[in-house]
Design a protein around this motif. Structure first.
Motif, PDB file in Angstrom:
ATOM      1  N   ASN A 128       0.810  -1.225   0.000  1.00 51.89           N
ATOM      2  CA  ASN A 128       0.000   0.000   0.000  1.00 51.89           C
ATOM      3  C   ASN A 128       0.839   1.269   0.000  1.00 51.89           C
ATOM      4  N   ASP A 173      -4.956   3.153   9.200  1.00 51.10           N
ATOM      5  CA  ASP A 173      -6.082   2.858   8.316  1.00 51.10           C
ATOM      6  C   ASP A 173      -6.180   1.349   8.145  1.00 51.10           C
ATOM      7  N   PHE A 202      -7.769  -1.417   5.660  1.00 45.83           N
ATOM      8  CA  PHE A 202      -8.428  -1.750   4.402  1.00 45.83           C
ATOM      9  C   PHE A 202      -8.843  -3.208   4.463  1.00 45.83           C
ATOM     10  N   ALA A 241      -7.555  -7.832   6.859  1.00 43.04           N
ATOM     11  CA  ALA A 241      -7.397  -6.408   6.553  1.00 43.04           C
ATOM     12  C   ALA A 241      -5.923  -6.035   6.476  1.00 43.04           C
ATOM     13  N   THR A 275      -0.309   5.422   1.538  1.00 45.43           N
ATOM     14  CA  THR A 275      -1.296   4.873   0.625  1.00 45.43           C
ATOM     15  C   THR A 275      -0.646   4.590  -0.723  1.00 45.43           C
ATOM     16  N   SER A 320     -10.924  -2.137  -5.483  1.00 37.64           N
ATOM     17  CA  SER A 320     -11.416  -2.084  -4.102  1.00 37.64           C
ATOM     18  C   SER A 320     -11.043  -0.785  -3.391  1.00 37.64           C
ATOM     19  N   SER A 321     -11.372  -0.726  -2.088  1.00 36.86           N
ATOM     20  CA  SER A 321     -11.248   0.525  -1.338  1.00 36.86           C
ATOM     21  C   SER A 321      -9.810   1.015  -1.234  1.00 36.86           C
ATOM     22  N   ASN A 322      -8.828   0.116  -1.175  1.00 37.38           N
ATOM     23  CA  ASN A 322      -7.454   0.608  -1.077  1.00 37.38           C
ATOM     24  C   ASN A 322      -6.940   1.153  -2.406  1.00 37.38           C
TER      25      ASN A 322
END
Length: 259
Positions: free
Chosen positions: A66, A166, A168, A175, A183, A208-210
Motif C-alpha cells: 500500500n 487505516d 483496508f 485487513a 497509501t 477495491s477501497s485501497n
C-alpha cells in the motif's frame, strides 16, 4: 513521455490462490509494455507476488505494501517504516483482543501464528518468507505494514482502538493495516516525481477501497466490473469483470488511445 499504468493485483490481475496469471493477461501485458510503462500497485508485500513471476520483467516498478515501499528498475527508492511506539501500540492491541497479526518487511512476513487461513491467504509466496513467531514476540525490526486475519467484528474493534492506522478490509475476513498517510497514492506520487510523468498520461486499474487513493490521484482511474461500489464511484471508466477479461479490455483501450 510515455503513458504510465498502475495496476492492482487481487481482483484485478489475479484471482486469489491461483498459481499464475491467465495466458491472455500475460499476452496483453507483454503487448502493453511495448507502448506504456507498467507498474504494479498493490497491498501485497513484494514477497507475496510469486503469482507474477512470469511477468515481473514487464513492469518498470512496484508500489507494494500500500505505498510503503516503492521499487523502480529493481531498486528500492522509498521505504516507510512504522514508528516504534505505533508498532508497540498495534501489538498490544492485538494481544488484548487475541488477534492474529502479521508485520511485514520487504523480504519477510512475521506472524504471531500460522493457521490454515493465514497459510492460504499468503499463498503463493517466496519460500522462507513467512516467519512464525509463536506469539507476539515481534523483534525490533523495521516493519512497513501490518495484516490481520480476523472476522470483520474483531477488525472493527482493532480499528476503534488504533486511530493512527487505516484498515483496508478484505471481504468478511482480513485487513491491511497501514499507518495513516501511507497509501498507494503516496507511493505513486513518488514514482511520478522521480520519473517525471505528465499527470495527464497517468492511469490506474483496480477493484477495491485501497485503490481509491490512487484513483483520486491519477488522470484516468479505471475500476474492474467486479469492483466494489466505492472503487466504481471514483472511476472514470468501468471495464469488464475479471472473468470477462476486464484487465485485457482496459489495457487494450489505453494502448489504442480510446481511454
Amino acid at each position: 513521455m510515455r503513458k504510465v499504468v498502475f495496476i492492482d493485483v487481487d481482483g484485478t490481475l489475479y484471482k486469489a490462490h491461483e498459481l499464475s496469471l491467465k495466458d491472455s493477461i500475460k499476452e496483453k501485458l507483454k503487448e502493453a509494455s511495448k507502448q506504456v510503462d507498467l507498474f504494479i500497485s498493490t497491498g501485497r508485500a513484494y514477497n507475496v507476488l510469486t503469482c507474477l513471476n512470469d511477468v515481473k520483467h514487464l513492469f518498470k516498478g512496484f508500489v507494494v505494501s500500500n505505498g510503503s515501499i516503492v521499487i523502480i528498475d529493481n531498486e528500492i527508492v522509498f521505504e516507510a517504516v512504522i514508528d516504534k511506539s505505533l508498532k508497540n501500540k498495534l501489538i498490544d492491541c492485538a494481544k488484548t483482543l487475541n488477534a492474529t497479526l502479521a508485520l511485514l518487511t520487504h523480504e519477510h512476513i512475521y506472524t504471531n501464528t500460522i493457521n490454515e487461513y493465514v497459510d492460504r491467504a499468503l499463498t503463493p509466496r517466496d519460500e522462507g518468507s513467512l516467519v512464525d513467531l509463536n506469539g507476539y514476540n515481534f523483534e525490533d525490526i523495521k516493519y512497513n505494514m501490518g495484516w490481520t486475519f480476523e472476522e470483520r467484528e474483531l477488525i472493527e474493534k482493532m480499528e476503534k482502538s488504533l486511530p493512527e492506522f487505516d484498515f483496508f478490509k478484505w471481504g468478511q475476513r482480513g485487513a491491511d493495516i497501514i499507518v495513516k498517510g501511507n497509501t498507494k497514492a503516496k507511493g505513486i506520487q513518488i514514482v511520478l516525481d522521480k520519473l517525471g510523468y505528465d499527470l495527464k498520461d497517468t492511469y490506474a486499474i483496480g477493484d477495491s477501497s485501497n485503490d481509491v487513493p490512487m484513483f483520486k490521484l491519477v488522470n484516468t482511474p479505471i475500476a474492474m466490473g467486479n469492483g466494489t461500489e466505492d472503487a466504481k464511484q471514483h472511476a472514470k471508466h468501468i471495464t469488464l469483470t475479471q472473468d470477462e477479461g476486464g484487465i485485457e479490455f482496459a489495457l487494450d483501450n489505453i494502448i489504442k488511445g480510446i481511454w
